[in-house]
Motif scaffolding. Structure first.
Motif, PDB file in Angstrom:
ATOM      1  N   SER A 211       0.861  -1.191   0.000  1.00 38.55           N
ATOM      2  CA  SER A 211       0.000   0.000   0.000  1.00 38.55           C
ATOM      3  C   SER A 211       0.885   1.225   0.000  1.00 38.55           C
ATOM      4  N   ASN A 212       0.565   2.163  -0.850  1.00 39.58           N
ATOM      5  CA  ASN A 212       1.340   3.408  -0.884  1.00 39.58           C
ATOM      6  C   ASN A 212       0.476   4.578  -0.466  1.00 39.58           C
ATOM      7  N   MET A 213       1.117   5.534   0.146  1.00 36.91           N
ATOM      8  CA  MET A 213       0.382   6.748   0.469  1.00 36.91           C
ATOM      9  C   MET A 213       1.216   7.981   0.155  1.00 36.91           C
ATOM     10  N   GLY A 214       0.536   8.978  -0.382  1.00 32.12           N
ATOM     11  CA  GLY A 214       1.135  10.302  -0.509  1.00 32.12           C
ATOM     12  C   GLY A 214       0.117  11.268   0.078  1.00 32.12           C
ATOM     13  N   TRP A 215       0.488  11.958   1.153  1.00 33.21           N
ATOM     14  CA  TRP A 215      -0.474  12.864   1.788  1.00 33.21           C
ATOM     15  C   TRP A 215      -0.280  14.281   1.265  1.00 33.21           C
ATOM     16  N   GLU A 216      -1.315  15.056   1.372  1.00 37.72           N
ATOM     17  CA  GLU A 216      -1.207  16.492   1.078  1.00 37.72           C
ATOM     18  C   GLU A 216      -1.642  17.201   2.345  1.00 37.72           C
ATOM     19  N   GLN A 217      -0.698  17.837   3.002  1.00 36.17           N
ATOM     20  CA  GLN A 217      -0.965  18.442   4.310  1.00 36.17           C
ATOM     21  C   GLN A 217      -1.284  19.921   4.154  1.00 36.17           C
ATOM     22  N   PHE A 293      -1.724  27.162   3.528  1.00 36.71           N
ATOM     23  CA  PHE A 293      -0.688  26.621   2.648  1.00 36.71           C
ATOM     24  C   PHE A 293      -0.767  25.101   2.600  1.00 36.71           C
ATOM     25  N   GLU A 294       0.012  24.526   1.692  1.00 40.25           N
ATOM     26  CA  GLU A 294       0.027  23.061   1.594  1.00 40.25           C
ATOM     27  C   GLU A 294       1.435  22.549   1.343  1.00 40.25           C
ATOM     28  N   VAL A 295       1.712  21.375   1.885  1.00 41.71           N
ATOM     29  CA  VAL A 295       2.971  20.693   1.592  1.00 41.71           C
ATOM     30  C   VAL A 295       2.633  19.244   1.259  1.00 41.71           C
ATOM     31  N   ALA A 296       3.318  18.686   0.253  1.00 41.75           N
ATOM     32  CA  ALA A 296       3.078  17.282  -0.122  1.00 41.75           C
ATOM     33  C   ALA A 296       4.388  16.617  -0.524  1.00 41.75           C
ATOM     34  N   PRO A 297       4.537  15.346  -0.176  1.00 40.50           N
ATOM     35  CA  PRO A 297       5.766  14.611  -0.504  1.00 40.50           C
ATOM     36  C   PRO A 297       5.574  13.720  -1.735  1.00 40.50           C
ATOM     37  N   ILE A 298       6.639  13.088  -2.160  1.00 36.63           N
ATOM     38  CA  ILE A 298       6.530  11.974  -3.096  1.00 36.63           C
ATOM     39  C   ILE A 298       5.962  10.813  -2.285  1.00 36.63           C
ATOM     40  N   TYR A 299       5.100  10.011  -2.902  1.00 33.71           N
ATOM     41  CA  TYR A 299       4.468   8.966  -2.100  1.00 33.71           C
ATOM     42  C   TYR A 299       5.451   7.859  -1.733  1.00 33.71           C
ATOM     43  N   GLU A 300       5.127   7.176  -0.628  1.00 30.80           N
ATOM     44  CA  GLU A 300       5.979   6.091  -0.115  1.00 30.80           C
ATOM     45  C   GLU A 300       5.089   4.963   0.396  1.00 30.80           C
ATOM     46  N   ASN A 344      -5.442  11.852   1.514  1.00 28.68           N
ATOM     47  CA  ASN A 344      -4.631  10.637   1.532  1.00 28.68           C
ATOM     48  C   ASN A 344      -4.701  10.011   0.148  1.00 28.68           C
ATOM     49  N   ASN A 345      -3.632  10.174  -0.626  1.00 28.57           N
ATOM     50  CA  ASN A 345      -3.566   9.529  -1.938  1.00 28.57           C
ATOM     51  C   ASN A 345      -3.087   8.113  -1.702  1.00 28.57           C
ATOM     52  N   TRP A 346      -3.837   7.161  -2.220  1.00 27.09           N
ATOM     53  CA  TRP A 346      -3.595   5.773  -1.826  1.00 27.09           C
ATOM     54  C   TRP A 346      -3.598   4.871  -3.053  1.00 27.09           C
ATOM     55  N   SER A 347      -2.606   4.006  -3.136  1.00 23.44           N
ATOM     56  CA  SER A 347      -2.566   3.061  -4.253  1.00 23.44           C
ATOM     57  C   SER A 347      -1.947   1.745  -3.795  1.00 23.44           C
ATOM     58  N   LEU A 348      -2.068   0.731  -4.631  1.00 23.93           N
ATOM     59  CA  LEU A 348      -1.507  -0.590  -4.332  1.00 23.93           C
ATOM     60  C   LEU A 348      -0.538  -0.949  -5.445  1.00 23.93           C
ATOM     61  N   VAL A 354       3.882  -3.302 -10.680  1.00 23.60           N
ATOM     62  CA  VAL A 354       2.647  -2.840 -11.314  1.00 23.60           C
ATOM     63  C   VAL A 354       1.792  -2.069 -10.309  1.00 23.60           C
ATOM     64  N   ASN A 355       1.321  -0.895 -10.713  1.00 22.88           N
ATOM     65  CA  ASN A 355       0.354  -0.160  -9.903  1.00 22.88           C
ATOM     66  C   ASN A 355      -1.029  -0.735 -10.233  1.00 22.88           C
ATOM     67  N   LEU A 356      -1.677  -1.330  -9.242  1.00 25.02           N
ATOM     68  CA  LEU A 356      -2.939  -2.032  -9.499  1.00 25.02           C
ATOM     69  C   LEU A 356      -4.091  -1.088  -9.849  1.00 25.02           C
ATOM     70  N   ASN A 460     -12.457  16.277 -10.048  1.00 22.28           N
ATOM     71  CA  ASN A 460     -13.569  16.822  -9.294  1.00 22.28           C
ATOM     72  C   ASN A 460     -13.079  17.106  -7.883  1.00 22.28           C
ATOM     73  N   ARG A 461     -13.013  18.388  -7.558  1.00 26.63           N
ATOM     74  CA  ARG A 461     -12.440  18.792  -6.278  1.00 26.63           C
ATOM     75  C   ARG A 461     -13.442  18.641  -5.134  1.00 26.63           C
ATOM     76  N   THR A 462     -14.674  18.297  -5.452  1.00 29.33           N
ATOM     77  CA  THR A 462     -15.678  18.241  -4.389  1.00 29.33           C
ATOM     78  C   THR A 462     -15.964  16.817  -3.938  1.00 29.33           C
ATOM     79  N   GLY A 469      -6.838   8.852 -11.609  1.00 33.66           N
ATOM     80  CA  GLY A 469      -5.977   8.407 -12.698  1.00 33.66           C
ATOM     81  C   GLY A 469      -5.172   7.151 -12.417  1.00 33.66           C
ATOM     82  N   ASP A 470      -4.477   7.141 -11.273  1.00 34.88           N
ATOM     83  CA  ASP A 470      -3.718   5.928 -10.943  1.00 34.88           C
ATOM     84  C   ASP A 470      -3.737   5.673  -9.448  1.00 34.88           C
ATOM     85  N   ARG A 471      -4.640   6.323  -8.748  1.00 34.46           N
ATOM     86  CA  ARG A 471      -4.747   6.200  -7.297  1.00 34.46           C
ATOM     87  C   ARG A 471      -6.101   6.718  -6.844  1.00 34.46           C
ATOM     88  N   PHE A 472      -6.450   6.401  -5.619  1.00 33.45           N
ATOM     89  CA  PHE A 472      -7.632   7.009  -5.020  1.00 33.45           C
ATOM     90  C   PHE A 472      -7.170   8.108  -4.086  1.00 33.45           C
TER      91      PHE A 472
HETATM   92  P1  ADP Z   1      -3.088  17.178  -6.532  1.00 36.37           P
HETATM   93  O1  ADP Z   1      -3.563  17.660  -7.850  1.00 36.37           O
HETATM   94  O2  ADP Z   1      -4.096  16.334  -5.858  1.00 36.37           O
HETATM   95  O3  ADP Z   1      -2.556  18.281  -5.653  1.00 36.37           O
HETATM   96  P2  ADP Z   1      -0.349  16.104  -6.731  1.00 36.37           P
HETATM   97  O4  ADP Z   1       0.289  15.775  -8.037  1.00 36.37           O
HETATM   98  O5  ADP Z   1       0.139  17.304  -6.000  1.00 36.37           O
HETATM   99  O6  ADP Z   1      -1.907  16.145  -6.919  1.00 36.37           O
HETATM  100  O7  ADP Z   1      -0.146  14.816  -5.839  1.00 36.37           O
HETATM  101  C1  ADP Z   1      -0.687  14.727  -4.628  1.00 36.37           C
HETATM  102  C2  ADP Z   1      -0.147  13.565  -3.838  1.00 36.37           C
HETATM  103  O8  ADP Z   1      -0.407  12.331  -4.514  1.00 36.37           O
HETATM  104  C3  ADP Z   1       1.340  13.570  -3.545  1.00 36.37           C
HETATM  105  O9  ADP Z   1       1.512  13.393  -2.150  1.00 36.37           O
HETATM  106  C4  ADP Z   1       1.841  12.368  -4.288  1.00 36.37           C
HETATM  107  O10 ADP Z   1       2.920  11.756  -3.642  1.00 36.37           O
HETATM  108  C5  ADP Z   1       0.641  11.455  -4.260  1.00 36.37           C
HETATM  109  N1  ADP Z   1       0.669  10.379  -5.249  1.00 36.37           N
HETATM  110  C6  ADP Z   1       0.966  10.464  -6.563  1.00 36.37           C
HETATM  111  N2  ADP Z   1       0.898   9.245  -7.144  1.00 36.37           N
HETATM  112  C7  ADP Z   1       0.552   8.362  -6.170  1.00 36.37           C
HETATM  113  C8  ADP Z   1       0.338   6.958  -6.126  1.00 36.37           C
HETATM  114  N3  ADP Z   1       0.443   6.192  -7.202  1.00 36.37           N
HETATM  115  N4  ADP Z   1       0.016   6.411  -4.942  1.00 36.37           N
HETATM  116  C9  ADP Z   1      -0.103   7.156  -3.851  1.00 36.37           C
HETATM  117  N5  ADP Z   1       0.084   8.472  -3.823  1.00 36.37           N
HETATM  118  C10 ADP Z   1       0.405   9.078  -4.960  1.00 36.37           C
END
Ligand code: ADP
Ligand code: MG
Length: 731
Positions: A211-217, A293-300, A344-348, A354-356, A460-462, A469-472
């Protein structure tokens, strides 16, 4: 009287951006310097110990005692060389923050006196912090006070200041979870197993799913001096009063605009601290609301990503003070202004890379993609109540479902293209054996899903739960939350659903249905069964509220009611079948959450009482006295003439208004105290929380209404608390 407010404003005028010295230095030069990562393990551990740790990380095997001693030795060597004098088990108790208890690396020398740096495998692997004051929901009696913290090998140790921090789980003497990490790890194991099993239909090489997560804080910054002049911000992280500013976010001129200098300096500073700790921060920008403001990382990997989120929140708080800011993670610090979330951006993803949730190049990989997509839809559909329970808190409910949009309804956005694909599948897949023609037709259709679904026009921002596209993207998560709360539920319900899917498909195969047809038939049924949860329209519109009601979707914004979802038979089943929580743990956790809710409202209510009675009412009375003096003055000058009547009339009206507001405030304040007393007498925590929600909470809004009216009337020079315009536009 308004001294503090004006002193604060003056202080603000003298603030300068505080740039870090080496701002332009390449990040790769120092990224992860304070982390005991793989490269350092290689250097400081024997090959045997290194392989032992890697095996534990990859396969979840246990660390044996002898090896633990070796690892501790290597870790200590690295830590002391890098300035650490102390170590701590760093864990995520069921509070809003992480916990740590530091011990020095010292021990007495047995010969020759003095002390030496010491650290053993025993101390590395397990400890027994006297954490009797942390919430346990009755799982641990205080007199027993035993809670254990145990090393989580999958998240690397790191140094903050002079302390080596070891990420750990926190459990009771009898093994129940007292934290967020342990159930998160269990839910990750559950979804790993369930997903890998389902992947076997498509690719035998898949043995592991991550499971991967990338958060947007999102967060707000407030100048520290102004913050100190607002007792409500200091004690509750939100403004309990404050009339809206004439200008706030109407012009939308803050979003993505250039970042203010002081803020950039702050961002660079906390980002550097984050890089040192291996947090891959990537994006920074202004948000919609002023000073947001917002900060976001590369997902892990999700567990690591969540540790990083908890860590960065801590860093952001510390660094903010250096820059004369306070950072607010509260979901709704300001009424009438956008709230803060933590998407919480979430993928498997599989061990085969392969990203499921990414469509593939051919019908087979696309069938796998559709399988995972629909199983998520089905899980979300069947457990909406749990998803809501996992994110609703006293603070997040101000952002979801209270007077302002969005509502507390879970729905899933899929976008135009996927809706089309699902529509076609539903129509074309037969419930009986397929003819060769039908087979070719469907295969062709499935093969036609565009490889790249990322389409920015289709975002859709709402939507609270959007496929992007490749994650929820689970957007309903609150900015102050520990993401684990949401991820535990998400991973568990999807794991449970994938298991069910496997059983259903296997049953069809046992009946002689071909594998592909069995999968397609099951997916087709899911398409039908999950229609209600799919919604691509405006989730903030009043029409959606009506529509969602017709569809029978949950709409719960009351925290105590939402939390009951953890205790239904259905929920208990999905958690215990996936070995995440047993019913006892669920009950304990719900109790902890309910108590947290009660305490938050109780604190807000007390703080508001204090501010109104000790700050606002006296100010209003003083102003009233000024008006009285004016009336007297006019009378002396004009006598009881017509002129006097006109002039004094206006003032007397104003006096009457002020006096009315004061009366209302005092009455409501008395009611609120009564309501609190009644609720506090209630022994059943479920009932007490409901009482707080229905009888105490509304008083806060009513009192606020009158205070905000007074703010509009009373002389600006006298008003004691920094106003919205000052809090939102000073930087
Ligand atoms: P947004 O348009 O929602 O602001 P961003 O490109 O800024 O989109 O990405 C937001 C978050 O999605 C980042 O934290 C990034 O790491 C995460 N993210 C991108 N791809 C994936 C993925 N495959 N699985 C999980 N998180 C992901
Ligand atoms: Mg996003």
């Amino acid at each position: 009287m308004a001294k503090l407010r004006f002193m604060a404003l003056k202080e603000l005028l003298n603030r300068k951006p505080l740039y870090i010295d080496d701002a332009g230095r390449p990040i790769s030069e120092y990224f992860g310097r304070n982390v005991f990562d793989m490269s350092k393990m290689k250097k400081y551990l024997s090959t045997e110990a290194f392989n032992h740790v890697m095996k534990a990380i990859e396969e979840g095997s246990r660390i044996d005692r002898k090896m633990a001693d070796q690892i501790a030795l290597g870790m200590k060597a690295w830590a002391t060389e890098n300035g650490a004098t102390h170590y701590t088990h760093w864990f995520h108790p069921l509070t809003d923050a992480t916990a740590e208890k530091h011990d020095a690396f010292i021990d007495f020398n047995t010969v020759g006196g003095g002390v030496f740096e010491s650290f053993s495998g025993k101390l590395l692997v397990q400890q027994e912090p006297d954490a009797s004051s942390l919430p346990s929901g009755g799982l641990r009696n205080t007199f027993e006070a035993r809670g254990y913290s145990a090393w989580d090998v999958s998240s690397p140790a790191f140094i903050v200041g002079t302390t080596l921090c070891l990420p750990t789980i926190f459990i009771s003497y009898t093994g129940e979870a007292l934290d967020y990490k342990m159930p998160l790890l269990k839910s990750l194991a559950a979804i790993d197993k369930a997903s890998a099993d389902v992947c076997q239909y498509f690719d035998k090489n898949v043995t592991r799913v991550t499971s991967n997560m990338g958060w947007e804080q999102e967060y707000f910054l407030v100048d520290e001096a102004l913050y100190m002049a607002r007792p409500d911000l200091m004690l509750t992280e939100r403004t309990l009063m404050g009339h809206s500013s004439s200008k706030d976010q109407q012009l939308e001129d803050h979003y993505f605009s250039s970042i203010p200098e002081r803020v950039i300096a702050y961002m660079e500073d906390f980002e550097r601290e984050s890089y040192l700790l291996g947090i891959p921060v990537k994006t920074r920008h202004n948000e919609v609301a002023p000073n947001q403001f917002e900060v976001a990382p590369i997902y892990e990997e999700a567990n690591l990503s969540n540790d990083h989120n908890q860590l960065i929140m801590d860093i952001m708080k510390k660094v903010a003070r250096k820059h004369g800011f306070r950072v607010l993670f509260h979901e709704k610090p300001f009424k009438g202004i956008n709230g803060s979330g933590k998407h919480n951006n979430w993928s498997l993803s599989t061990n085969t890379g392969v990203n499921l949730f990414s469509p593939g190049k051919n019908p087979r990989t696309n069938m796998q993609f559709l399988t995972f997509l629909l199983n998520v839809l089905k899980a979300v559909h069947d457990h909406q109540d749990l998803l809501l329970a996992s994110i609703l808190t006293a603070s997040n409910t101000h952002r979801l479902g209270s007077n302002e949009a969005p509502p507390s309804i879970i729905s899933v956005f899929l976008g135009h293209e996927l809706n089309r694909v699902l529509g076609e599948l539903e129509e074309t897949v037969p419930d009986k054996k397929m003819t060769p023609d039908e087979k070719t037709f469907i295969k062709l259709n499935i093969g036609k899903i565009p490889e790249i679904l990322l389409d920015n026009t289709d975002r859709n921002r709402t939507s609270p739960f959007a496929f992007t596209g490749d994650r929820f993207e689970y957007r309903a998560v609150g900015s102050s939350a520990n993401c684990a709360s949401a991820l535990i539920v998400l991973n568990t319900i999807v794991a449970g659903q994938l298991k069910r899917f496997k059983i259903e498909v296997d049953a069809l195969i046992d009946k002689g249905v071909k594998k592909d047809e069995a999968i397609l038939q099951t997916l087709k049924r899911y398409i039908k069964e999950t229609k209600n949860i799919r919604f691509d329209g405006n989730g903030y519109s009043p029409e959606w509220l009506e529509e969602a009601k017709r569809r029978g979707l949950y709409n719960i914004s009351s925290v105590p009611e939402a939390l009951e979802a953890y205790l239904t038979e259905k929920s208990k089943k999905v958690f215990s079948e996936n070995d995440v929580f047993d019913p006892k743990e669920l009950e304990a956790r719900t109790e902890v959450e309910l108590k947290k809710f009660i305490k938050k409202i109780q604190i807000e209510s007390r703080v508001l009482g204090d501010i109104t009675i000790n700050h606002i009412v006296p100010t209003a009375v003083s102003y009233m006295n000024t008006l009285f003096a004016n009336v007297h003055g006019l009378k002396e000058v004009f006598g009881k003439t017509a002129d006097f009547n006109t002039m004094a009339g206006d003032m007397l009206d104003l006096i009457k208004k002020i006096s009315d507001h004061i009366q209302h405030i005092k009455n409501m304040q008395a009611n609120m105290i009564q309501a609190r007393k009644r609720a506090n007498k209630e022994e059943d925590v479920h009932k007490a929380a409901r009482l707080y929600n229905t009888t105490v909470r509304p008083c806060l809004d009513e009192i606020r209404y009158h205070v905000d009216k007074l703010e509009l009337i009373v002389d600006n020079e006298m008003w004691p608390l920094p106003k919205y315009r000052e809090l939102l536009f000073a930087r």
